[in-house]
Design an enzyme around this catalytic site. Sequence first.
Site, PDB file in Angstrom:
ATOM      1  N   CYS A 190      11.848   1.004 -29.394  1.00 13.16           N
ATOM      2  CA  CYS A 190      13.175   0.480 -29.004  1.00 13.16           C
ATOM      3  C   CYS A 190      13.850   0.179 -30.712  1.00 13.16           C
ATOM      4  CB  CYS A 190      12.975  -0.902 -28.313  1.00 13.16           C
ATOM      5  SG  CYS A 190      11.399  -2.023 -28.609  1.00 13.16           S
ATOM      6  N   LYS A 248       1.886  -8.322 -15.473  1.00 10.92           N
ATOM      7  CA  LYS A 248       2.394  -6.836 -15.190  1.00 10.92           C
ATOM      8  C   LYS A 248       2.793  -6.740 -15.821  1.00 10.92           C
ATOM      9  CE  LYS A 248       6.002  -4.866 -13.360  1.00 10.92           C
ATOM     10  NZ  LYS A 248       5.026  -3.865 -13.495  1.00 10.92           N
TER      11      LYS A 248
END
Length: 477
Positions: free
Chosen positions: A279, A170
Amino acid sequence: MSHNLQFYIDGAWVDPVVPNTFDVIDPSNEDAFAQISLGSKADVDKAVAAAKRAFNTFGFTEVGERLELLNRIIEVYKKRSADLAVAVSREMGAPRQMALDSQVGIGLAHLQKMADVLKTFEFRHVKGPHLVVKEPIGVVGLITPWNWPLNQITCKVGPALAAGCTMVLKPSEIAPLDAIIFAEILDEAGVPKGVFNLVNGDGPGVGHALSSHPDIDMMSFTGSTRAGILVAKAAADTVKRVHQELGGKSANILFPDVDLATAVSKGVAGCFGNSGQSCNAPTRMFVPRDRHDEAAGYAKAAAEKFTVGPADAPGTKLGPVVSQVQFDKIQDLIQAGIDEGATLVAGGTGRPAELNRGYYVRPTVFADVTHDMRIAREEIFGPVLAIMPYDSVDEVVNTANDTVYGLASYIQAKDMKKAREVAARMRTGNVYINYPTWDAGLPFGGYKQSGNGREYAEYGLEDFLEIKGIAGYEAAE
């Protein structure tokens, strides 16, 4: 034929069980330029069933067969690189050349590294009269983010295939088109049906259905810490393995012996890369107190060299951030920095003056930042740098480590002995000394609320394997 409104399940492009269209927005102009379908639990059930069937065969293939498959994927990936770059650039705003060189390039690097690892990886070893084997964990669910989409897809799909796992991916619904092209690449490369499945969707609709599914043996998730917690909770009832690569608030410690102008300029570039949407970005720059103002001056000069503009415009160095949600969050945190008393050195709230449409953030630098300010503690995920003064090594190490995150840290020092000593004290999964070249062979992942597990190379492969001890095997292989 476009497959944007379809899913790739069991080796074929199929329509969703229940159509549910969703606009894909170009952050450079805020226009919808494509549509996808959002999936549901019914689509996930079909994809997981296909993966479970496929595992009965693919899970027991020879290593050589999987290596040949990876090499075929690499060749088709190269052929589709330009298509991937355009998709990434339009859906998440990366400047066009950066999308090709970095966003697409990093995916190729991961696939090539995994193929190299697979050539020599030991899946079994004799231990006295016993045999220890490493086997694929089974059916895996993969959830990937929008900021480095191909990086995260390839450093999950690559090792999953190398291990012999089957999977359901996904991707982020915000940046899904590169994943659709990636599915086309795997299809053309001849991935056996059911081994790789793609279902687009959002977290509540598809992410939760994957994470809680009883026939998923492992979840590998990259995204925010908030969403990672939801994945772990959904997975808990079925006691599946959960691998998480989450947020960060990385410290960049500049020691007194460095060339400050160079160290600061490179630190600004590292923070602002990918429009600050990484990140592991070095967002907290610690500088000696007596050189704080000097560092702020260098940072201001560096920030003002960043050309902000549309992803497809020549000369753009800083594209938009990905969405209105991200833009609003960043604006709120910039305003918080001003309100809490940090010194605004460059940038500030609002778009650059010449841009009135698109999610453009002014390259922003704050100085005189204190540890209790929101901009020093919260992940901003935009081109915003916080400069923080320090007085001693112990102080800066303690402050740098005083965060819920632990993904990465950066150290700039001429004295390598000191740099190594401090690296040993950093509570982060990665430490980068003197801005080294990126290496796909090093492990990547975090301590604390930055996640668990590791990605890249053999470290990523290990996370998709179970260990089995066969006692009394009496093998002499």
